[in-house]
Structure formats: C-alpha cells, structure tokens
Scaffold this motif. Structure first.
Motif, PDB file in Angstrom:
ATOM      1  N   ALA A 262      33.021  44.532  37.500  1.00 22.67           N
ATOM      2  CA  ALA A 262      33.406  43.030  36.857  1.00 22.67           C
ATOM      3  C   ALA A 262      31.599  43.042  36.413  1.00 22.67           C
ATOM      4  O   ALA A 262      30.323  42.955  37.245  1.00 22.67           O
TER       5      ALA A 262
ATOM      6  N   ALA B 161      30.706  38.273  37.843  1.00 22.15           N
ATOM      7  CA  ALA B 161      31.686  38.039  38.943  1.00 22.15           C
ATOM      8  C   ALA B 161      30.866  38.550  40.182  1.00 22.15           C
ATOM      9  O   ALA B 161      29.393  38.380  40.378  1.00 22.15           O
ATOM     10  N   GLU B 162      31.448  37.434  41.364  1.00 15.03           N
ATOM     11  CA  GLU B 162      30.933  37.273  42.546  1.00 15.03           C
ATOM     12  C   GLU B 162      31.050  38.876  42.851  1.00 15.03           C
ATOM     13  O   GLU B 162      31.992  39.101  43.180  1.00 15.03           O
ATOM     14  N   GLY B 163      29.610  38.775  43.873  1.00 17.71           N
ATOM     15  CA  GLY B 163      29.539  40.023  44.357  1.00 17.71           C
ATOM     16  C   GLY B 163      27.893  40.545  44.727  1.00 17.71           C
ATOM     17  O   GLY B 163      27.565  39.918  43.925  1.00 17.71           O
TER      18      GLY B 163
ATOM     19  N   ARG C 250      36.226  48.222  40.932  1.00 19.00           N
ATOM     20  CA  ARG C 250      36.479  48.163  39.648  1.00 19.00           C
ATOM     21  C   ARG C 250      34.893  47.703  39.298  1.00 19.00           C
ATOM     22  O   ARG C 250      34.519  46.734  40.712  1.00 19.00           O
TER      23      ARG C 250
ATOM     24  N   THR D 294      29.227  43.044  39.256  1.00 22.24           N
ATOM     25  CA  THR D 294      29.165  43.984  40.586  1.00 22.24           C
ATOM     26  C   THR D 294      30.814  44.305  40.749  1.00 22.24           C
ATOM     27  O   THR D 294      30.988  44.951  39.356  1.00 22.24           O
ATOM     28  N   ARG D 295      30.547  44.671  41.721  1.00 24.10           N
ATOM     29  CA  ARG D 295      31.904  45.831  42.251  1.00 24.10           C
ATOM     30  C   ARG D 295      33.077  44.953  43.168  1.00 24.10           C
ATOM     31  O   ARG D 295      32.635  44.302  43.693  1.00 24.10           O
ATOM     32  N   SER D 296      34.578  44.973  42.532  1.00 30.74           N
ATOM     33  CA  SER D 296      35.877  44.071  42.796  1.00 30.74           C
ATOM     34  C   SER D 296      35.665  45.095  44.885  1.00 30.74           C
ATOM     35  O   SER D 296      35.606  46.451  44.097  1.00 30.74           O
ATOM     36  N   ALA D 297      36.790  44.464  45.058  1.00 32.03           N
ATOM     37  CA  ALA D 297      36.943  45.206  46.610  1.00 32.03           C
ATOM     38  C   ALA D 297      37.966  46.165  46.112  1.00 32.03           C
ATOM     39  O   ALA D 297      38.051  47.313  47.195  1.00 32.03           O
ATOM     40  N   ASP D 298      38.293  46.029  44.703  1.00 31.00           N
ATOM     41  CA  ASP D 298      38.524  47.529  44.631  1.00 31.00           C
ATOM     42  C   ASP D 298      38.006  48.935  44.066  1.00 31.00           C
ATOM     43  O   ASP D 298      39.378  49.857  43.888  1.00 31.00           O
TER      44      ASP D 298
END
Length: 506
Positions: A98, A101-103, A96, A90-94
């Motif tokens: 991961a 992870a959630e998303g 990057r 997944t892609r985090s808010a910043d």
C-alpha cells in the motif's frame, strides 16, 4: 559496475498497476539507469532503482530514501509545479502493498505532479519547436538558477581530475563494449588539457564559480510549464558530483544540443546565459571544450551501463561511439576569429548573427556580443544620436577581448557608424592576433523602414526616424566588405559565409 541486490520486482509490479494510483487509469512505466517512474493521470511516482554503480549507490532502502529526500529538497525551489512529497510503500497484515499507509516501509516513493510528455524540452526540440525565444529564456532561467546556487569551496581542477580518473577506471572495465582504442586517445587528450587549464579552474574556484549546481542539465531534465523552461531532476545522489564549475554544469546542455544538431539553439542559450551573468563567465570559456568532451564521455559511459542494467548489452553502442567521436571534436576547436557585423538599423545584423554563430568557431559556436542586448542588460536608456554609446562599445570590446582570449570566435553585432569604433574593432583583432572579418550590411531605405516597423519583442529600439537619421549621416565604411542584405535571410547568410570563407582562406 553493478552487483547482486535484492529485487524490487514486487514493488515495481505494484506501482505499475492502477491500484497504486487508486483507480483504473492505465499506468506507464519508464525506466532509467537509476530510477523507475510510473505515470498515471496527473500523478508521477518515482522510486530509485536498487542498484550500485561505481558512482551511485542505491543498494539499500535507507540510501534510496535519503536520495529521494535530497532530490525533493534540491528541486522543489526551482520546480514547485512538479515536486510534491515523499511517501512510504508499506505491507499490510494480509501481505499486500500500500502507498502511504501505516507500517514498516519496504520502499520509498517521490510523488510528483505529472507534466505533459509533449512539453519535455527534448520532445519540443524533436518537433522543431525549440525557438530562439525559448532558447533565450532557457539561458535566463539557467543563469537565475546559477546565481542562487550555493557556493562551495572546492578546487575546480581537482573536481574534474576526479571525474577523469573515474572515467579512466570505468572505461578500462568496459573494453568489451567500448574498445580502449576509441576511448584511450580522448582520455589522454583530456588529461593533458586539464593540466593546462588547472590554474584557470583553481582561480574560478576562488572567485565563486564552483557551486552546488544542477549537475544533470540536459534536455530531458527541462520542461515547458506555462511556456517557461523549468529545470528539474537535479543530480541528488552525490554532493561532490553535484558540485561543479558553473560552466561545466551548463556544458551538459550545450553538449546535448550539439549532439542533436541544435547548435543554433545552443549559441542563443549561451549568449543569453553569458549576458545574464554580466560577462563573468567569458574568460572561463577556455575550459568549455574540455567540459563538453567530459560530458560527452560520461554520456557514452551511462549508455553502456544502462544497457547492461537493462539486460540489453550493446544496444546503444552506435550512439556511445558517436559521443566519443564528438568528444574528440570538442577537444580540437578551430582558431578564434573576430567577425564584425555593421550597418544601420534594419539591415538584419542580429538575424545574420544568430544564423552565423553555430557555423563558426569552437562548439557550440561563436559568441554573439550585441550592442542592443548589452544596452538592455545594463538598463541604459536608448540614445542613438549621442556619445552615450561609447560605453556600450567599450564594454563589447572588453568582453570580446576576454572571449577571444579564451579561444572562442566572437560575432560583434552593432551599427559601427563611427569610424573610431570600426578602427577599434580592427585594432582589437590585431591585439589578440586573430583574423578579422568585417561585414557592412546594406539595404534600401524602404526595406529598412519596413523591417524596423515590423519588429516585435526585439532588443533594438530603433524606429523609422532613427533609421533615417542614421542614413543621413552617410556612413560608408569603405574599408569593410559590403554585403547587400535586402534579400531573404537565407540569401544573406549564404553570401556572408562565402565572404568569411574566402577571407579566412586568404
């Protein structure tokens, strides 16, 4: 063929970095025509390559996720030591990436337990350590896999016909890499042979020989874990391609072994596989030359397509041509022969049979039918002094009749102490209209006693007392060619090959 598909470069770069594995461990990146695999520590992470071939579509995220989930479902039962779970990238808010992870998923990963590269069966074979014992165990593991495989109600001739049609089409698009003059004649012979074999393949479909099998059974997809061959990486992207005649499934392995000059190991695996399936595959061997050739041509096709996908066209041209030439050889096997190896226990019949098999008959070699192995498979109590052996000999002759009728050479490995058994072997060859080459192995009593005393893990239960009892019966087999086997196995093999060659030439 391939087409333009959104790049996975960012995901590949992330998985190739230690960050994906939660540490500083260096990552090894392995590419195949359909996947990227990343190795670090005890973990392996696999994603499907974003690509579309004529036979495999991984062009969307949804297709790649479904393929990974099917891969886990297919392989975990046979290889629980390897297969773990499915995780999203997944892609985090910043911005990057991961793992797990959630998303919203941008890619899906199959997480596996990494095995040692040196335990991959291809590597084991390259080191010269693919022993007869491992090859026999491999035959048992494949037979168990096939017994558990779900039966499918699909016509075997149509399945192969569809593959041939696809090969015709794809090779027509690859003439810049592989000229039609090389592939056309082989494909033509295949098509003609399929027409002849269609009734047999339809009959095999009706008798449970078509199943949802492994589909991609070659040395790279087998690994030794705890000394046991484990099958993994079954074909998951197409249920139709993964559904096939069991003999076509195992033909990939036999073709791979032959290609690498490992025909002895192939014949040992074949013998064990046939025995474990209780001779139910014997008549199907008539289709093996075609199946081997199809597997070889597919391998040539995949090599060329992989080169194109990797941006290295022509890199594997030489090996692709080798596969095409091998396919032609598979389609033109020599006439079957019946070779019988007789003599008292300890004369080295089984040792000689395993050395002769890869040198005789249609690929991968002669089928060894052993009285000791047949008795073990039937759970018969050893009795070297009674008429209880009659049923074993009749079973050997029954199976030999089926194998010879399928066009494959047979090596009968038994004592043949009774004149009636020797006469029946000769009569069988006459019935099947094949050349008969009977060899009677001899050695002195001290040598025979020492040999049976030194056996460990052998199929035979004969001991010194059995040897002496057999010698006391003074079997002479005057009508068989006598062969002194008191020397080294290499000397005995050389002498046997000379006798067989002279017999067939005459």
């Amino acid at each position: 063929m391939t087409e333009s598909i959104p790049s996975q470069a960012e995901v590949v770069a992330y998985l190739a970095s230690p960050a994906a594995f939660g540490g500083e461990t260096p990552v090894k990146h392995v590419e195949t025509h359909g996947a990227h695999v990343f190795l670090a520590g005890n973990t392996a992470l696999k994603i499907k390559r974003a690509v579309r071939y004529d036979y495999m579509d991984m062009s969307t995220l949804e297709l790649r996720e479904a393929s990974l989930r099917r891969e886990l479902e297919l392989n975990a039962p046979a290889a629980p030591e390897i297969y773990g779970d499915i995780l999203p990238i997944t892609r985090s808010a910043d911005g990057r990436l991961a793992l797990g992870a959630e998303g919203e998923p941008v890619e899906w990963v199959l997480r596996m337990h990494r095995f040692r590269a040196e335990d991959e069966l291809l590597t084991v074979a390259t080191r010269g350590e693919l022993t007869d014992a491992i090859a026999a165990d491999l035959g048992r593991q494949i037979a168990a896999y096939h017994k558990a495989a779900p039966v499918r109600d699909l016509p075997g001739d149509q399945l192969i016909g569809n593959i041939l049609a696809e090969l015709h089409r794809v090779f027509a698009e690859l003439t810049n890499d592989l000229p039609h003059a090389a592939t056309g004649p082989v494909l033509g012979t295949m098509t003609a042979q399929l027409a002849l074999l269609a009734p047999l393949l339809r009959k095999r479909s009706a008798t449970r020989h078509v199943r949802r099998a492994h589909g991609d059974l070659h040395l790279r997809n087998i690994v030794l874990i705890g000394g046991r061959p484990v099958l993994y990486d079954a074909l998951e992207f197409d249920e139709t391609l993964g559904t096939c005649d069991l003999l076509y499934d195992v033909a990939f392995l036999f073709m791979d072994l032959c290609h690498r000059g490992l025909r002895r190991q192939a014949t040992v695996t074949l013998m064990t596989w046939l025995t474990e399936l209780e001779g139910s595959e014997d008549t199907g061997l008539a289709a093996l030359p075609l199946f081997l050739a199809v597997r070889a041509l597919i391998r040539a096709m995949v090599l060329v397509q992989t080169d194109r996908a990797a941006g290295t066209p022509g890199l594997s041209h030489g090996e692709a041509m080798d596969y095409i030439n091998e396919a032609q050889q598979f389609l033109n096997p020599p006439a079957p022969v019946l070779v019988a190896l007789g003599g008292v226990s300890g004369t080295g019949k089984s040792v000689l049979a395993r050395s002769l098999a890869p040198r005789l008959g249609a690929a991968p070699g002669a089928v060894i039918l052993s009285s000791d192995i047949e008795r073990k498979a039937r759970g018969t109590i050893p009795d070297y002094a009674s008429s209880s052996r009659t049923a074993i000999y009749q079973r050997l002759f029954e199976r030999a009749r089926a194998v010879l009728g399928a066009g494959h050479t047979v090596l009968l490995d038994a004592t043949f102490l009774e004149p009636q058994c020797r006469a029946e072997a000769k009569a069988l060859a006459q019935e099947m209209a094949v050349s008969f080459c009977p060899l009677w192995l001899t050695a002195s009593e001290p040598i025979l006693v020492a040999r049976v005393g030194a056996r460990r893990g052998d199929a035979s239960d004969a001991d010194a007392a059995v040897v002496r009892a057999q010698l006391a019966r003074a079997p002479d087999a005057a009508d068989w060619t006598h062969l002194d086997s008191s020397g080294s196995p290499e000397m005995t093999l050389e002498a046997a090959l000379s006798i067989i060659g002279s017999h067939l030439a005459g």
